[in-house]
Scaffold this motif. Structure first.
Motif, PDB file in Angstrom:
ATOM      1  N   MET A 249       0.832  -1.198   0.000  1.00 17.92           N
ATOM      2  CA  MET A 249       0.000   0.000   0.000  1.00 17.92           C
ATOM      3  C   MET A 249       0.870   1.253   0.000  1.00 17.92           C
ATOM      4  N   MET A 250       1.972   1.190   0.749  1.00 19.98           N
ATOM      5  CA  MET A 250       2.896   2.329   0.766  1.00 19.98           C
ATOM      6  C   MET A 250       3.507   2.547  -0.620  1.00 19.98           C
ATOM      7  N   LEU A 251       3.833   1.443  -1.322  1.00 19.81           N
ATOM      8  CA  LEU A 251       4.394   1.566  -2.667  1.00 19.81           C
ATOM      9  C   LEU A 251       3.406   2.226  -3.627  1.00 19.81           C
ATOM     10  N   THR A 252       2.124   1.851  -3.529  1.00 19.48           N
ATOM     11  CA  THR A 252       1.136   2.478  -4.421  1.00 19.48           C
ATOM     12  C   THR A 252       1.045   3.971  -4.133  1.00 19.48           C
ATOM     13  N   TYR A 253       1.139   4.342  -2.858  1.00 21.77           N
ATOM     14  CA  TYR A 253       1.108   5.761  -2.490  1.00 21.77           C
ATOM     15  C   TYR A 253       2.350   6.470  -3.014  1.00 21.77           C
ATOM     16  N   MET A 254       3.503   5.799  -2.940  1.00 22.54           N
ATOM     17  CA  MET A 254       4.744   6.376  -3.439  1.00 22.54           C
ATOM     18  C   MET A 254       4.658   6.632  -4.942  1.00 22.54           C
ATOM     19  N   PHE A 255       4.157   5.638  -5.702  1.00 20.95           N
ATOM     20  CA  PHE A 255       4.008   5.820  -7.143  1.00 20.95           C
ATOM     21  C   PHE A 255       2.995   6.923  -7.444  1.00 20.95           C
ATOM     22  N   ASN A 256       1.938   6.973  -6.626  1.00 24.85           N
ATOM     23  CA  ASN A 256       0.924   8.018  -6.752  1.00 24.85           C
ATOM     24  C   ASN A 256       1.573   9.403  -6.690  1.00 24.85           C
ATOM     25  N   ILE A 257       2.368   9.615  -5.658  1.00 26.06           N
ATOM     26  CA  ILE A 257       2.998  10.923  -5.453  1.00 26.06           C
ATOM     27  C   ILE A 257       4.109  11.178  -6.473  1.00 26.06           C
ATOM     28  N   THR A 258       4.854  10.130  -6.845  1.00 25.52           N
ATOM     29  CA  THR A 258       5.904  10.298  -7.857  1.00 25.52           C
ATOM     30  C   THR A 258       5.325  10.804  -9.160  1.00 25.52           C
ATOM     31  N   ASP A 259       4.267  10.136  -9.648  1.00 26.45           N
ATOM     32  CA  ASP A 259       3.664  10.534 -10.924  1.00 26.45           C
ATOM     33  C   ASP A 259       2.985  11.895 -10.828  1.00 26.45           C
ATOM     34  N   ARG A 260       2.519  12.230  -9.645  1.00 26.15           N
ATOM     35  CA  ARG A 260       1.878  13.528  -9.444  1.00 26.15           C
ATOM     36  C   ARG A 260       2.914  14.652  -9.384  1.00 26.15           C
ATOM     37  N   MET A 261       4.066  14.370  -8.731  1.00 26.45           N
ATOM     38  CA  MET A 261       4.999  15.439  -8.393  1.00 26.45           C
ATOM     39  C   MET A 261       6.213  15.573  -9.309  1.00 26.45           C
ATOM     40  N   VAL A 262       6.452  14.584 -10.173  1.00 27.63           N
ATOM     41  CA  VAL A 262       7.659  14.668 -11.003  1.00 27.63           C
ATOM     42  C   VAL A 262       7.654  15.933 -11.854  1.00 27.63           C
ATOM     43  N   MET A 263       6.476  16.445 -12.143  1.00 21.13           N
ATOM     44  CA  MET A 263       6.398  17.649 -12.969  1.00 21.13           C
ATOM     45  C   MET A 263       7.107  18.838 -12.324  1.00 21.13           C
ATOM     46  N   SER A 264       7.160  18.844 -10.991  1.00 21.40           N
ATOM     47  CA  SER A 264       7.769  19.976 -10.296  1.00 21.40           C
ATOM     48  C   SER A 264       9.233  20.157 -10.683  1.00 21.40           C
ATOM     49  N   ILE A 265       9.972  19.046 -10.791  1.00 21.20           N
ATOM     50  CA  ILE A 265      11.394  19.149 -11.137  1.00 21.20           C
ATOM     51  C   ILE A 265      11.563  19.490 -12.618  1.00 21.20           C
ATOM     52  N   LEU A 266      10.491  19.288 -13.391  1.00 15.61           N
ATOM     53  CA  LEU A 266      10.558  19.540 -14.835  1.00 15.61           C
ATOM     54  C   LEU A 266       9.972  20.890 -15.228  1.00 15.61           C
TER      55      LEU A 266
ATOM     56  N   TYR B 278       2.015  20.908   0.048  1.00 15.72           N
ATOM     57  CA  TYR B 278       1.929  20.713  -1.396  1.00 15.72           C
ATOM     58  C   TYR B 278       2.574  21.875  -2.145  1.00 15.72           C
ATOM     59  N   GLY B 279       2.424  23.091  -1.596  1.00 13.80           N
ATOM     60  CA  GLY B 279       3.039  24.247  -2.232  1.00 13.80           C
ATOM     61  C   GLY B 279       4.551  24.101  -2.333  1.00 13.80           C
ATOM     62  N   PHE B 280       5.167  23.646  -1.248  1.00  9.74           N
ATOM     63  CA  PHE B 280       6.615  23.428  -1.261  1.00  9.74           C
ATOM     64  C   PHE B 280       7.002  22.323  -2.234  1.00  9.74           C
ATOM     65  N   SER B 281       6.206  21.270  -2.282  1.00  7.47           N
ATOM     66  CA  SER B 281       6.560  20.146  -3.155  1.00  7.47           C
ATOM     67  C   SER B 281       6.517  20.550  -4.631  1.00  7.47           C
ATOM     68  N   ILE B 282       5.681  21.506  -4.976  1.00  6.59           N
ATOM     69  CA  ILE B 282       5.589  21.961  -6.369  1.00  6.59           C
ATOM     70  C   ILE B 282       6.562  23.092  -6.670  1.00  6.59           C
ATOM     71  N   TRP B 283       6.693  24.059  -5.752  1.00  2.00           N
ATOM     72  CA  TRP B 283       7.399  25.294  -6.071  1.00  2.00           C
ATOM     73  C   TRP B 283       8.815  25.390  -5.528  1.00  2.00           C
ATOM     74  N   LEU B 284       9.226  24.511  -4.599  1.00  2.00           N
ATOM     75  CA  LEU B 284      10.561  24.685  -4.019  1.00  2.00           C
ATOM     76  C   LEU B 284      11.662  24.442  -5.047  1.00  2.00           C
ATOM     77  N   ALA B 285      11.487  23.469  -5.923  1.00  2.00           N
ATOM     78  CA  ALA B 285      12.522  23.219  -6.940  1.00  2.00           C
ATOM     79  C   ALA B 285      12.748  24.441  -7.826  1.00  2.00           C
ATOM     80  N   PRO B 286      11.695  25.017  -8.438  1.00  3.90           N
ATOM     81  CA  PRO B 286      11.952  26.222  -9.242  1.00  3.90           C
ATOM     82  C   PRO B 286      12.472  27.396  -8.424  1.00  3.90           C
ATOM     83  N   ILE B 287      12.089  27.489  -7.135  1.00  9.90           N
ATOM     84  CA  ILE B 287      12.619  28.558  -6.278  1.00  9.90           C
ATOM     85  C   ILE B 287      14.131  28.411  -6.135  1.00  9.90           C
ATOM     86  N   LEU B 288      14.599  27.195  -5.868  1.00  7.78           N
ATOM     87  CA  LEU B 288      16.037  26.969  -5.698  1.00  7.78           C
ATOM     88  C   LEU B 288      16.791  27.202  -7.009  1.00  7.78           C
ATOM     89  N   ILE B 289      16.193  26.767  -8.114  1.00 11.76           N
ATOM     90  CA  ILE B 289      16.841  26.959  -9.415  1.00 11.76           C
ATOM     91  C   ILE B 289      16.961  28.446  -9.732  1.00 11.76           C
TER      92      ILE B 289
END
Length: 439
Positions: A21-38, A244-255
């Motif tokens: 169940m934890m793995l499904t949650y991890m994949f859930n968040i990975t696919d949701r959040m990978v866009m932030s680094i991109l 959630y705000g940090f998970s989306i915006w912190l990468a572009p802030i640091l860049i």
């Protein structure tokens, strides 16, 4: 009627289920959040504003997630949950991979809609399954371990996403990280056994009725009257806006602030998430289970206290003038904040009946996602666009500070409000044949 397992599962199998169940949650968040680094690469490729990026990162994902959230929860309360979860994981993973073939803003927007459709059916069955494998007195720790997925998902998304983006570009990053979820869906289908509903209910009549779902209106009325569920869901939802705000915006802030490459940002943030998220999720769950044996109110009190601690740390991260200090402050603030996830889920799930758990989970997730993803990222992006003329690259920092202060102060007040209802409603978490020393 769904055929269910009747044998008492071994302890090792229970924790295997929890791991899955934890793995499904991890994949859930990975696919949701990978866009932030991109974000920066996509923004440059498609020539987008911060407001458009906020719509893609948050709003597009949540449109159908919100619409389908409650029906998904109802379905989890009446159907085979492991089959539902397997289908959901496979669907959102395919849609995440399709993000890599987008040709512009609108095609990427549609692919993100698809990710939201799939993910709306993920957590309700997963959380409901866990509550039938773990008793009330151990539920915070189980939910804390399950919530590790929320900490590990961004790690995979940011570290692997950053390295893949630098090597192969943002399109292949979506494809490479999306497709393995299809295999995970198959593994869930083949190895997870559907548990008995109401396995740990003390009322035998409640156990007997656990496979019979109440009418929708009655379920919604029951949840609306449930003071613990309603108040904790509110507290969790307003508090998660900042997370959630940090998970989306912190990468572009640091860049933008420190001019470092995408791959480095991914490694830095991945390290911060592991160092803060893993101990935060696990220790928060175990510690609040221990505190709740003495007074159930402590799950809410603890959550209010650590969010209050997290507030200056996260604001300090956004004002730091060097990347090391920013990452350390974020790691500490993130550890404190995410340690509330186990006790929050445990409070909500312990306060509802077995026939309401999927619906309750979907409503709580819908509320958090609507505020955290549908509104939060777009608002931050719009504030940043309005401030950029006066504050340049710091415009995004100031937008996040405003949202963080509003989010976390509201969460502290809401958790203290929730504590007033907890002891009168939640059952004694300790089984009759156990003592405090045994727990």
């Amino acid at each position: 009627m769904v055929q269910q397992a009747t044998a008492v599962p071994s302890n090792s199998y229970r924790y295997y289920i929890l791991f899955m169940m934890m793995l499904t949650y991890m994949f859930n968040i990975t696919d949701r959040m990978v866009m932030s680094i991109l974000i920066e690469d996509i923004k440059a490729d498609f020539v987008l504003t911060d407001t458009q990026i906020g719509l893609l990162a948050g709003t597009a994902f949540t449109i159908f997630y919100v619409v389908l959230g409650i029906p998904a929860g109802r379905l989890a309360d009446r159907t085979n949950r492991k089959k539902m979860l397997a289908i959901a994981v496979s669907l959102w993973s395919l849609m995440a991979a399709l993000c890599g073939v987008a040709t512009g803003f609108w095609t990427l927007f549609l692919a993100r809609l698809g990710v939201g459709i799939g993910e709306s059916g993920g957590n309700p069955p997963a959380i409901s399954i866990i509550t039938n494998y773990f008793d009330t007195y151990e539920l915070s720790r189980a939910m804390g371990i399950f919530s590790l997925g929320a900490a590990l998902g961004p790690v995979v998304g940011f570290v692997a996403g950053g390295l893949l983006a630098e090597a192969y570009g943002w399109r292949w990053t979506f494809i490479i990280l999306g497709l393995p979820g299809v295999a995970l869906g198959a593994l869930v289908y083949l190895t997870v056994r559907e548990p008995d509903r109401g396995r740990f209910s003390k009322d035998e009549l409640e156990k007997a009725q656990a496979v019979k779902q109440e009418p929708f209106v009655e379920t919604m009325s029951s949840l609306w009257k449930n003071r613990v569920f309603k108040r904790v869901a509110l507290a969790n939802s307003v508090g998660i806006i900042a997370l959630y705000g940090f998970s989306i915006w912190l990468a572009p802030i640091l860049i933008r602030n420190f001019e470092i490459p995408v791959s480095q940002v991914g490694i830095y943030l991945g390290t911060a998430w592991i160092a803060g998220g893993v101990p935060g999720m696990i220790l928060g769950g175990y510690f609040t289970d221990w505190l709740a044996l003495r007074n159930p109110k402590w799950r809410a009190w603890y959550s209010a206290l650590v969010i209050l601690v997290a507030l200056p740390l996260l604001v300090g991260c956004l004002l730091a003038d060097n990347i090391t200090l920013a990452l350390v402050l974020y790691m500490l603030g993130y550890a404190a904040h995410c340690s509330t996830q186990g006790p929050a889920i445990a409070m909500m799930q312990s306060s509802v009946s077995p026939t309401e758990r999927g619906t309750a989970s979907s409503i709580a997730g819908l509320s958090a996602t609507f505020l955290g993803y549908f509104i939060g990222p777009a608002v931050v992006g719009a504030i940043s666009d309005n401030l950029v003329a006066d504050h340049g690259t710091m415009s995004l920092n100031y937008a996040m500070i405003a949202i963080t202060v509003l989010s976390l102060t509201s969460a502290v007040a809401a958790y203290l409000y929730a504590a007033k209802a907890v002891s009168a409603q939640l059952p004694d978490p300790l089984p009759r044949d156990m003592t405090l020393q045994d727990a």
